[in-house]
Every structure is written in C-alpha cells, then in structure tokens.
Design a protein around this motif. Structure first.
Motif, PDB file in Angstrom:
ATOM      1  N   THR A 196       2.869  32.983 -15.959  1.00 22.96           N
ATOM      2  CA  THR A 196       3.957  33.720 -15.308  1.00 22.96           C
ATOM      3  C   THR A 196       5.135  33.889 -16.273  1.00 22.96           C
ATOM      4  O   THR A 196       5.380  33.044 -17.125  1.00 22.96           O
ATOM      5  CB  THR A 196       4.436  33.003 -14.037  1.00 22.96           C
ATOM      6  OG1 THR A 196       4.819  31.658 -14.360  1.00 22.96           O
ATOM      7  CG2 THR A 196       3.347  32.979 -12.978  1.00 22.96           C
ATOM      8  N   ARG A 198       8.429  34.726 -15.124  1.00 24.02           N
ATOM      9  CA  ARG A 198       9.695  34.309 -14.534  1.00 24.02           C
ATOM     10  C   ARG A 198       9.453  33.335 -13.391  1.00 24.02           C
ATOM     11  O   ARG A 198       8.424  33.395 -12.704  1.00 24.02           O
ATOM     12  CB  ARG A 198      10.464  35.525 -13.994  1.00 24.02           C
ATOM     13  CG  ARG A 198      10.962  36.472 -15.064  1.00 24.02           C
ATOM     14  CD  ARG A 198      11.575  37.728 -14.459  1.00 24.02           C
ATOM     15  NE  ARG A 198      10.590  38.461 -13.664  1.00 24.02           N
ATOM     16  CZ  ARG A 198       9.732  39.337 -14.179  1.00 24.02           C
ATOM     17  NH1 ARG A 198       9.748  39.584 -15.490  1.00 24.02           N
ATOM     18  NH2 ARG A 198       8.884  39.962 -13.404  1.00 24.02           N
ATOM     19  N   LEU A 199      10.417  32.487 -13.165  1.00 21.29           N
ATOM     20  CA  LEU A 199      10.349  31.533 -12.069  1.00 21.29           C
ATOM     21  C   LEU A 199      10.244  32.283 -10.740  1.00 21.29           C
ATOM     22  O   LEU A 199      11.015  33.201 -10.480  1.00 21.29           O
ATOM     23  CB  LEU A 199      11.606  30.650 -12.070  1.00 21.29           C
ATOM     24  CG  LEU A 199      11.603  29.450 -11.114  1.00 21.29           C
ATOM     25  CD1 LEU A 199      10.561  28.433 -11.538  1.00 21.29           C
ATOM     26  CD2 LEU A 199      12.985  28.815 -11.068  1.00 21.29           C
ATOM     27  N   GLY A 200       9.283  31.903  -9.941  1.00 22.33           N
ATOM     28  CA  GLY A 200       9.121  32.537  -8.631  1.00 22.33           C
ATOM     29  C   GLY A 200       8.109  33.664  -8.601  1.00 22.33           C
ATOM     30  O   GLY A 200       7.758  34.149  -7.519  1.00 22.33           O
ATOM     31  N   ASP A 232       3.023  27.540 -10.242  1.00 20.60           N
ATOM     32  CA  ASP A 232       2.898  28.451 -11.385  1.00 20.60           C
ATOM     33  C   ASP A 232       2.747  27.635 -12.660  1.00 20.60           C
ATOM     34  O   ASP A 232       3.229  26.503 -12.750  1.00 20.60           O
ATOM     35  CB  ASP A 232       4.157  29.314 -11.546  1.00 20.60           C
ATOM     36  CG  ASP A 232       4.438  30.195 -10.344  1.00 20.60           C
ATOM     37  OD1 ASP A 232       3.643  30.170  -9.393  1.00 20.60           O
ATOM     38  OD2 ASP A 232       5.468  30.906 -10.382  1.00 20.60           O
ATOM     39  N   PRO A 234       3.942  28.557 -16.415  1.00 19.22           N
ATOM     40  CA  PRO A 234       4.637  29.610 -17.156  1.00 19.22           C
ATOM     41  C   PRO A 234       3.969  29.917 -18.493  1.00 19.22           C
ATOM     42  O   PRO A 234       3.290  29.071 -19.084  1.00 19.22           O
ATOM     43  CB  PRO A 234       6.033  29.016 -17.372  1.00 19.22           C
ATOM     44  CG  PRO A 234       5.815  27.531 -17.372  1.00 19.22           C
ATOM     45  CD  PRO A 234       4.709  27.294 -16.382  1.00 19.22           C
ATOM     46  N   PRO A 257       7.072  23.303 -21.109  1.00 18.45           N
ATOM     47  CA  PRO A 257       7.154  23.821 -19.731  1.00 18.45           C
ATOM     48  C   PRO A 257       5.805  23.914 -19.014  1.00 18.45           C
ATOM     49  O   PRO A 257       5.698  23.570 -17.835  1.00 18.45           O
ATOM     50  CB  PRO A 257       7.783  25.210 -19.917  1.00 18.45           C
ATOM     51  CG  PRO A 257       8.604  25.077 -21.161  1.00 18.45           C
ATOM     52  CD  PRO A 257       7.825  24.160 -22.059  1.00 18.45           C
ATOM     53  N   ALA A 261       4.601  21.806 -15.676  1.00 15.91           N
ATOM     54  CA  ALA A 261       4.146  22.504 -14.474  1.00 15.91           C
ATOM     55  C   ALA A 261       2.812  21.938 -13.998  1.00 15.91           C
ATOM     56  O   ALA A 261       2.590  21.770 -12.791  1.00 15.91           O
ATOM     57  CB  ALA A 261       4.016  24.000 -14.755  1.00 15.91           C
TER      58      ALA A 261
END
Length: 278
Positions: A196, A198-200, A232, A234, A257, A261
């Motif tokens: 992903t 972006r966050l969300g 997610d 990232p 990151p 996650a």
C-alpha cells in the motif's frame, strides 16, 4: 472500483465438495500470483514464532513451490518424498530461519497439479499428522482457483487472502472470494493488502470489495459474507532487499515499516485465531 471489479469477469472452477475444516489451520491464498503471498506466509510465521507459538508453514503450491527459495533452504527431503512413501513425515519437516518449521513441496510436482483421489488422501494424511503438534499451521497455497488450491483451502479453518491495490489483483481477489463463498460456504475471510502507498488504503479497498460482494454475490439467508481487514503492509524498499537476499524481513530489518506491520498482523491472528477455542 466498479470497472476494476466487473462481475461479468467471473472465473469458472470445477466444483469440489468442501470438507469439514480442520482447526488451527490458516490458508494464505490469493487471486493472482506475484502479490507477495509466500513472503507474507513466511514472515508472518516468523512473527508468530517470535511470540512463542509453535508454527509450521506447509508449501501447498505443489506445482510452483518457491517457499524454499524465499527461505534460502535446500531440503534433502520434501513433501514429494512423503507422498511417494520414500520418507516419513517427520523427516521432511525442516527448521527455518525465524524459529518456525516448514514442510517444503519441491518444485515441479506435475503429478500433483491435479486433484486426484490420491492427492486428496495424501493431503489429508499429512494434515492430520501435523495439526496436533503445532499451535497453527499456515498453508501457503497456490494462486487462483484450481481444484488443488481450493482443496488445500478447504482444509483450513481460516482463510487469509493477500492482494495488492493493482486492478488485476483486486479483480482476481473478488473472483477467488466469490468461489470460496459459493463452494465452501465461507462467511468470514480475512484480507491483507500488500504494497500500500498510503495509510488507510487497504481498509478502503477491503470496504469496496465488501460492497461489491454484498451487491453481486448471493448467499444463504442469515449467512452474509464478512471481509475482515487484518491490516496493510506498506510499500517498503526493505522488502525487495530482503527478497533478493533470500532473507526473512523479520530478521534482516525487523524495525522497518513493513516488518512492523507484519508484527501487528501476528498479534491480530494470535487474538482472533490461535487463542480461540476450536
């Protein structure tokens, strides 16, 4: 999303009779290849092992197995040897980097790329021998909706679908989920959105998939489909570096990151799957 998830693009799969799912087994699957399914399976196993769980990953992608490549392992005994009676099950179980166990398939098992009665029996025998010895068994399945993939998924009590934000990945994820609901009467399917930006983003994608399923997939009364957004992963340059070096991300760069996650995914699975009574 309406163009991405065109219900007219449904795939057709040979029907199989769903079996009673076995406990503490999580099938990690995907609609298409190249979305990081094996990467997720291996690193999720390492994260769960770090939390003190007895974990085994079974490479259920019999035709195009690559878990050995991801883990930089060169097994002398594989699942093929167990299937053919050349070795016992315990001889094929290998300790992987990261503190978990693996059962590697060996690539090019062409004779096991179709679901024959013999393959079904071999799979069931292997699974019944594994489950009592581990807190959780992860099935790293092939991609798509072949009869072998669907049979492997049918052995699991829980399903985790890995997808990326790419349109082709989402279209194939939709088709896979539709088949799992139709053939195996699945109600709860967990989602991980990999790579992903972006966050969300992943939660939004899961919500859109849920809306398409609600609109176009007919289910039995009182048995709605529920997509559970597990999390997610990232986009992270550390992932590619670890894959190219054939290392586990959880070991090479545990603070990046993507690794953090995956650690969060492990905590959620611990709470919702491993610690739940069968």
């Amino acid at each position: 999303m309406g163009d991405i998830l065109n219900p007219a693009q449904d795939h057709v799969a040979a029907p199989i009779v769903p079996l009673r799912p076995l406990g503490k087994v999580l099938a990690v699957t995907s609609g298409k290849g190249g979305v990081g399914k094996t990467f997720v399976s291996a690193n999720l196993a390492a994260a769960l092992a770090k939390r003190g769980h007895r974990v085994l990953v079974l490479d259920a992608d019999l035709g195009l197995a690559n878990l050995d490549v991801v883990l930089n392992l060169y097994p002398k005994v594989t699942l093929h040897d167990v299937f053919t009676g050349k070795a016992k099950l315990e001889e094929a179980i290998v300790r992987a980097p990261g503190g978990f166990s693996v059962l590697l398939a060996g690539s090019g098992m062409v004779e096991y790329s179709r679901l024959t009665p013999e393959v079904r029996d071999d799979f069931l025998r292997i699974m019944s021998g594994l489950i009592p010895h581990y807190d959780i068994v992860l099935l790293d399945t092939g991609a798509g909706i072949s009869d072998v993939v669907l049979f492997a998924v049918s052995l699991a009590s829980e399903v985790l679908v890995v997808a990326t934000p790419e349109p082709t990945s989402l279209t194939d994820a939709y088709a896979t989920i539709k088949v799992l609901v139709g053939q195996q009467k699945r109600q709860n399917i967990r989602m991980v959105i990999n790579q992903t930006a972006r966050l969300g983003d992943g939660r939004a994608i899961t919500t859109q998939l849920q809306q398409v399923l609600d609109r176009f997939v007919v289910t039995e009364p009182g048995r709605p489909i529920r997509l559970i957004h597990l999390g997610d992963i990232p986009s992270d340059p550390s992932v590619r570096q670890a894959v190219m070096r054939r290392q586990l991300l959880m070991q090479s760069t545990p603070g990046c990151p993507a690794a953090m996650a995956i650690s969060q995914l492990a905590v959620k699975l611990e709470d919702t799957v491993i610690n739940q009574k069968v």
